[in-house]
Write an enzyme that holds these catalytic residues in place. Structure first.
Site, PDB file in Angstrom:
ATOM      1  N   CYS A 560       0.691  -1.188   0.016  1.00  0.00           N
ATOM      2  CA  CYS A 560       0.082  -0.126   0.058  1.00  0.00           C
ATOM      3  C   CYS A 560       0.789   1.385   0.134  1.00  0.00           C
ATOM      4  O   CYS A 560       1.703   1.389   0.826  1.00  0.00           O
ATOM      5  CB  CYS A 560      -0.761   0.131   1.188  1.00  0.00           C
ATOM      6  SG  CYS A 560      -1.777   1.471   1.377  1.00  0.00           S
ATOM      7  N   CYS A 589      -6.172   3.829  -4.899  1.00  0.00           N
ATOM      8  CA  CYS A 589      -5.280   3.267  -5.916  1.00  0.00           C
ATOM      9  C   CYS A 589      -5.640   1.904  -6.416  1.00  0.00           C
ATOM     10  O   CYS A 589      -5.203   1.412  -7.299  1.00  0.00           O
ATOM     11  CB  CYS A 589      -3.812   3.202  -5.616  1.00  0.00           C
ATOM     12  SG  CYS A 589      -3.387   2.132  -4.128  1.00  0.00           S
ATOM     13  N   CYS A 592      -4.676  -2.604  -3.120  1.00  0.00           N
ATOM     14  CA  CYS A 592      -4.695  -3.971  -1.896  1.00  0.00           C
ATOM     15  C   CYS A 592      -5.875  -4.792  -2.608  1.00  0.00           C
ATOM     16  O   CYS A 592      -5.791  -5.956  -2.291  1.00  0.00           O
ATOM     17  CB  CYS A 592      -5.617  -3.044  -0.863  1.00  0.00           C
ATOM     18  SG  CYS A 592      -6.970  -2.081  -0.897  1.00  0.00           S
TER      19      CYS A 592
END
Length: 617
Positions: A560, A589, A592
């Site tokens: 992350c 983003c 994960c």
């Protein structure tokens, strides 16, 4: 940014009309309070007709279900990025050209159009010119032409020039802030009559009784972290469309479920991704080289890890630089964020940055699978466009032009079905000619030519084997070989157990060129409203502690780029760890959701308007 909404309110009373408009305004422009203070909260009414109806949304603690408004559109577009806005603009331009009407809405989860947009970016202008041949006269924010290209192989101390592949030539391209370009496109879409609603998160796909896509539902507002309605609870709105275009970007939260449910991709096919991390710097004037485009391979990544760096000299002494790391990496101790920090310490990069200052930071996943990873693009009631479908040309390191072109192609198909052929009343619209247009387009041609480049890096020779094949394929074969390489496994399955690797000793930040992760996150402007459901959902609360920590050394805390995940001491069980999610740090983003080796993390949308507020990215 102002939003437009128009309604055909039938025989409602004035008071009822006011309530409908107030509810629509509240839900469709839902942003966090800190952003709402800086945006107009006014509602303008346009001339085009909309239809309102009512369904029911149940409050958990209410005896009477809360009414959910329904708004009917010709085309609903999920995502206000390059693809979604290009589609919306094209639809309105076609209608204006033929003196017709078509009702189009764009919903965007970012607090403002462009707030969640991040890219390198050095873009090709072809699709922009299709939409606006006079884009220069209209003031599009493309200010710095790309003037010269460089390719460097970085060792630990040296930068060696290497041949520049022909497809990476940037002659005629522009170095831009894509977030600023998208803001401009949003303004142009509104001028054409598109209803553009930032701060509006699409949380659910609506399916009709026949299984076709009917539209989407916007996120409920005013729900606490226990999923219970607060006093400010407002149900989301159903947006129905004759056609729904999904333009969510890479690994869209709705698209991933849509692909599974409608079986748009074969079981043995999958997308593969990279994580791009970038900063914008203001450098000393004597070091600035406007129009310079530099791409790098090698350091800081080892030969088995796909990736590379970029340095783009923008206007006004600004430099956009970053590192892309393929998310098919194997070492669970690797931290893409810390690899980017190491990239900045290389003498070639450090000499440029010393004496300068960081202006912004951001990160996002990007699609890398190429032609063989693209799913079926259409389904009854809608289609996939842009990065959510996967049109990035990895060897070119470009996707914006293809995203916009796909939006144009889908818009032409939707306009033909709705306006020219008058479909949409007797059954779902099927945009089969959109996929046919794609196969005959420039997108397909360029992706076909380079389809074997990215997977060639999976050979035992790693980077070296990929470089040799890529050189031969792009310079001589040009995609004409009678075979197609496949990606071996999904990215999450490529991660190897920690026992097979040695921990990486990353240097501490110096606060001049390199920074700790929370300092960088502070430069994203990210934030999430308090007391709302955590948008990073665990399918099983025990998996991280029982599997990911002992087997993979807790890779979440390293993959992350925003410090969302931590393994901390468990006060209730001395000597043991617990898994902590700092969801307020999330910069959306999607890494994960992609890289978790147990596939236990599900990224869903938070309240609309939350997340990063990118500037000049």
């Amino acid at each position: 940014m102002y939003c437009t909404l128009s309604a055909s309110l039938g025989r409602r009373t004035v008071a009822q009309n006011a309530r409908v408009l107030q509810r629509a305004s509240t839900v469709l422009r839902l942003g966090s309070k800190r952003r709402a203070a800086g945006r107009s909260s006014q509602l303008r009414t346009a001339n085009l007709a909309r239809t309102f109806a009512t369904t029911r949304a149940v409050k958990e603690d209410a005896t009477e279900p809360e009414p959910r408004e329904v708004m009917e559109y010709d085309v609903v577009i999920v995502g206000g990025g390059p693809a979604g806005l290009a589609a919306a603009i094209r639809l309105k331009q076609q209608a204006a050209k033929e003196d017709q009407e078509i009702n189009v809405i764009v919903v965007e989860k970012g607090g403002e159009i462009g707030a969640h947009t991040l890219s390198g970016a050095c873009i090709e202008t072809g699709p922009l010119e299709e939409l606006f041949p006079d884009w220069k006269q209209q003031g599009a924010p493309l200010n710095q032409p790309a003037l010269h290209d460089h390719m460097k192989l970085l060792t630990e101390k040296h930068a060696l020039p290497i041949p520049h592949p022909p497809q990476m030539s940037n002659e005629g391209n522009y170095i831009v802030s894509l977030s600023n370009v998208v803001k401009w496109l949003g303004e142009k879409a509104e001028e054409l009559g598109v209803d553009v609603f930032p701060g509006t998160a699409a949380s659910q796909v609506l399916y009709a009784a026949d299984g076709s896509v009917q539209g989407i539902v916007t996120n409920d507002a005013g729900v606490d972290k226990e999923f219970k309605p607060k006093s400010t609870f407002t149900p989301g709105i159903e947006l129905h469309g004759k056609v729904t275009l999904f333009a969510e970007g890479c690994h869209g939260s709705l698209t991933k479920g849509l692909i599974r449910k409608l079986k748009l991709r074969d079981e043995d096919k999958f997308q593969t991704y990279g994580l791009g991390i970038k900063e914008v710097w203001e450098v000393e004037p004597e070091k600035h080289d406007p129009g310079s485009v530099v791409h790098t391979m090698g350091y800081p990544l080892d030969y088995q890890t796909y990736g590379g760096g970029f340095i783009y000299h923008m206007e006004d002494n600004k430099v956009s630089l970053g590192l892309v790391v393929g998310l098919d990496y194997q070492n669970p101790y690797l931290s893409p964020y810390k690899e980017f920090q190491r990239f900045k310490t290389h003498p070639f990069v450090a000499n440029l940055l010393k004496g300068g200052r960081v202006l912004s930071y951001g990160a996002r996943a990007l699609v890398e699978g190429g032609l063989q990873s693209i799913p079926k693009l259409f389904f009854p009631g809608g289609a996939l466009i842009g990065d959510t479908a996967g049109f990035v040309n990895v060897p070119k390191i470009k996707g914006t032009h293809n995203a916009m072109k796909s939006g144009i192609l889908a818009a032409d198909s939707a306009y033909k079905a709705i306006v020219t052929e008058g479909k949409g009343e007797g059954g779902p619209i099927v945009l089969a000619d959109y996929e046919e247009a794609f196969k005959n387009s420039s997108i397909y041609k360029e992706l076909y030519q380079v389809r074997n480049v990215r997977p060639s890096f999976h050979s035992p020779l790693g980077m070296w084997g990929g470089m040799v094949w890529s050189g031969l394929d792009t310079m001589f074969f040009k995609g004409r070989m009678p075979f197609t390489f496949q990606h071996p496994h999904p990215d999450h399955a490529m991660l190897q157990p920690a026992a097979m690797h040695t921990p990486i000793d990353y240097p501490k930040p110096d606060n001049e060129l390199t920074f700790d992760i929370l300092t960088s996150v502070s430069r994203t402007g990210t934030g999430h409203a308090e007391n709302q459901p955590v948008h990073l959902r665990l399918k099983d609360d025990s998996v991280e502690i029982k599997k990911n920590l002992p087997e993979y050394a807790g890779p979440e805390q390293r993959f992350c780029p925003a410090g969302v995940y931590e393994y901390v001491d468990d006060e209730a069980r001395p000597g043991q760890k617990r898994f902590q999610i700092n969801s307020q740090n999330c910069i959306h983003c999607k890494t994960c959701d992609i890289k978790d080796p147990s596939q236990n993390i599900n990224w869903v949308v938070p309240e609309g308007g939350d997340g990063p507020q990118y500037v000049d990215t």
